[in-house]
Motif scaffolding. Structure first.
Motif, short mmCIF file in Angstrom:
data_model
loop_
_atom_site.label_atom_id
_atom_site.label_comp_id
_atom_site.label_asym_id
_atom_site.label_seq_id
_atom_site.Cartn_x
_atom_site.Cartn_y
_atom_site.Cartn_z
N TRP A 8 0.83 -1.21 0.00
CA TRP A 8 0.00 0.00 0.00
C TRP A 8 0.86 1.25 0.00
CZ3 TRP A 8 -4.48 0.71 -1.83
CH2 TRP A 8 -5.46 -0.27 -1.75
N LYS A 9 1.96 1.23 0.74
CA LYS A 9 2.86 2.39 0.76
C LYS A 9 3.48 2.62 -0.62
CE LYS A 9 4.04 2.06 5.66
NZ LYS A 9 5.09 1.75 6.65
N ILE A 10 3.85 1.54 -1.28
CA ILE A 10 4.39 1.64 -2.65
C ILE A 10 3.32 2.19 -3.59
CG2 ILE A 10 5.23 0.30 -4.63
CD1 ILE A 10 6.62 -1.56 -2.51
N LEU A 11 2.10 1.67 -3.46
CA LEU A 11 1.00 2.15 -4.30
C LEU A 11 0.71 3.63 -4.06
CD1 LEU A 11 -1.43 -0.90 -4.11
CD2 LEU A 11 -0.17 -0.10 -6.13
N GLU A 12 0.79 4.06 -2.80
CA GLU A 12 0.60 5.48 -2.49
C GLU A 12 1.61 6.34 -3.23
OE1 GLU A 12 0.70 6.96 1.63
OE2 GLU A 12 -0.92 5.53 2.02
N CYS A 13 2.87 5.92 -3.19
CA CYS A 13 3.93 6.66 -3.90
C CYS A 13 3.64 6.73 -5.40
CB CYS A 13 5.29 6.01 -3.66
SG CYS A 13 5.92 6.16 -1.99
N LEU A 14 3.30 5.60 -5.99
CA LEU A 14 3.05 5.55 -7.43
C LEU A 14 1.82 6.36 -7.83
CD1 LEU A 14 3.89 1.82 -8.21
CD2 LEU A 14 5.19 3.85 -8.90
N GLN A 15 0.79 6.37 -6.97
CA GLN A 15 -0.40 7.15 -7.28
C GLN A 15 -0.13 8.65 -7.19
OE1 GLN A 15 -4.44 5.21 -6.20
NE2 GLN A 15 -2.98 4.41 -4.69
N GLN A 16 0.83 9.04 -6.34
CA GLN A 16 1.21 10.44 -6.27
C GLN A 16 2.05 10.84 -7.48
OE1 GLN A 16 3.24 11.15 -2.56
NE2 GLN A 16 1.48 10.50 -1.36
N ASN A 17 2.94 9.92 -7.90
CA ASN A 17 3.83 10.21 -9.01
C ASN A 17 4.29 8.89 -9.63
OD1 ASN A 17 5.82 10.95 -10.80
ND2 ASN A 17 7.13 11.96 -9.30
N ALA A 18 3.68 8.51 -10.73
CA ALA A 18 3.98 7.22 -11.37
C ALA A 18 5.40 7.18 -11.94
CB ALA A 18 2.96 6.92 -12.47
N ALA A 23 14.23 3.68 -6.46
CA ALA A 23 15.13 4.07 -5.37
C ALA A 23 14.45 5.07 -4.44
CB ALA A 23 16.42 4.66 -5.94
N GLU A 24 13.76 6.05 -5.01
CA GLU A 24 13.06 7.05 -4.19
C GLU A 24 11.92 6.41 -3.41
OE1 GLU A 24 11.93 10.34 -2.17
OE2 GLU A 24 13.81 9.99 -3.23
N ILE A 25 11.17 5.52 -4.07
CA ILE A 25 10.10 4.81 -3.37
C ILE A 25 10.69 4.02 -2.22
CG2 ILE A 25 8.34 2.99 -3.56
CD1 ILE A 25 7.95 3.90 -6.51
N GLY A 26 11.79 3.31 -2.48
CA GLY A 26 12.45 2.52 -1.45
C GLY A 26 12.86 3.37 -0.26
N ARG A 27 13.39 4.58 -0.52
CA ARG A 27 13.77 5.47 0.58
C ARG A 27 12.55 5.86 1.40
NH1 ARG A 27 17.63 7.08 -3.13
NH2 ARG A 27 16.33 8.62 -4.19
N GLN A 28 11.42 6.12 0.70
CA GLN A 28 10.22 6.57 1.41
C GLN A 28 9.56 5.45 2.21
OE1 GLN A 28 7.39 9.00 -0.69
NE2 GLN A 28 9.00 10.13 -1.76
N VAL A 29 9.64 4.22 1.72
CA VAL A 29 8.94 3.13 2.40
C VAL A 29 9.87 2.25 3.24
CG1 VAL A 29 7.12 3.11 0.65
CG2 VAL A 29 8.99 1.47 0.47
N GLY A 30 11.19 2.45 3.11
CA GLY A 30 12.13 1.75 3.96
C GLY A 30 12.59 0.39 3.47
N VAL A 31 12.64 0.18 2.15
CA VAL A 31 13.18 -1.07 1.60
C VAL A 31 14.10 -0.74 0.42
CG1 VAL A 31 11.21 -2.51 2.30
CG2 VAL A 31 11.21 -1.46 0.04
#
Length: 147
Positions: A8-18, A23-31
């Motif tokens: 869900w956290k990954i989906l949130e990031c992608l829905q904000q900016n596909a 790498a940026e998604i990983g930094r935001q969600v911690g993986v």
């Protein structure tokens, strides 16, 4: 596939900016970036993530009107309309719905004359109602986890 909190956290990031990098998604969600990539691929493969697209402003592209048009199809005209609607460039979204009407379409038009001409094409299929869109109140609200 179940959608866990990390997905869900990954989906949130992608829905904000596909276009956000893994790498940026990983930094935001911690993986790690590879972990993000693997999860995105799995969500694409099972149909949770269906498309990536660019949103174009119809007004900046030269259209002056956006409208919602509903159709209450005449007897025997729904199926022919469902095929014909796919050929209309004006239609940016079309839904088959329940209730008094059968169809609701979101359309973009050059001007009022274009609207009149378009409605003239539709009335052979059924009774139409048109509402002009003045502004968006909510636009592309993200899908969120069920509670």
């Amino acid at each position: 596939m179940s959608i866990d909190n990390l997905n869900w956290k990954i989906l949130e990031c992608l829905q904000q900016n596909a276009r956000m990098s893994n790498a940026e998604i990983g930094r935001q969600v911690g993986v790690s970036s590879p972990a993000v990539s693997e999860r995105i691929k799995k969500m694409e493969d099972c149909g949770i993530i269906q498309h990536y697209h660019t949103t174009v402003s119809p007004f900046e592209a030269g259209y002056q009107l956006k409208a919602l048009i509903t159709i209450r199809a005449f007897m025997g005209m729904l199926k022919p309309f469902l095929e014909k609607v796919k050929t209309y460039d004006e239609v940016i979204n079309c839904y088959r719905i329940t209730g008094n009407e059968n169809i609701v379409m979101e359309v973009v038009l050059k001007n009022q004359k274009h609207l009149e001409t378009f409605i003239d094409q539709l009335i052979v299929y059924g009774e139409t109602k048109t509402q002009i869109v003045l502004s968006h109140v909510i636009k592309h609200n993200p899908v969120k986890p069920l509670k």
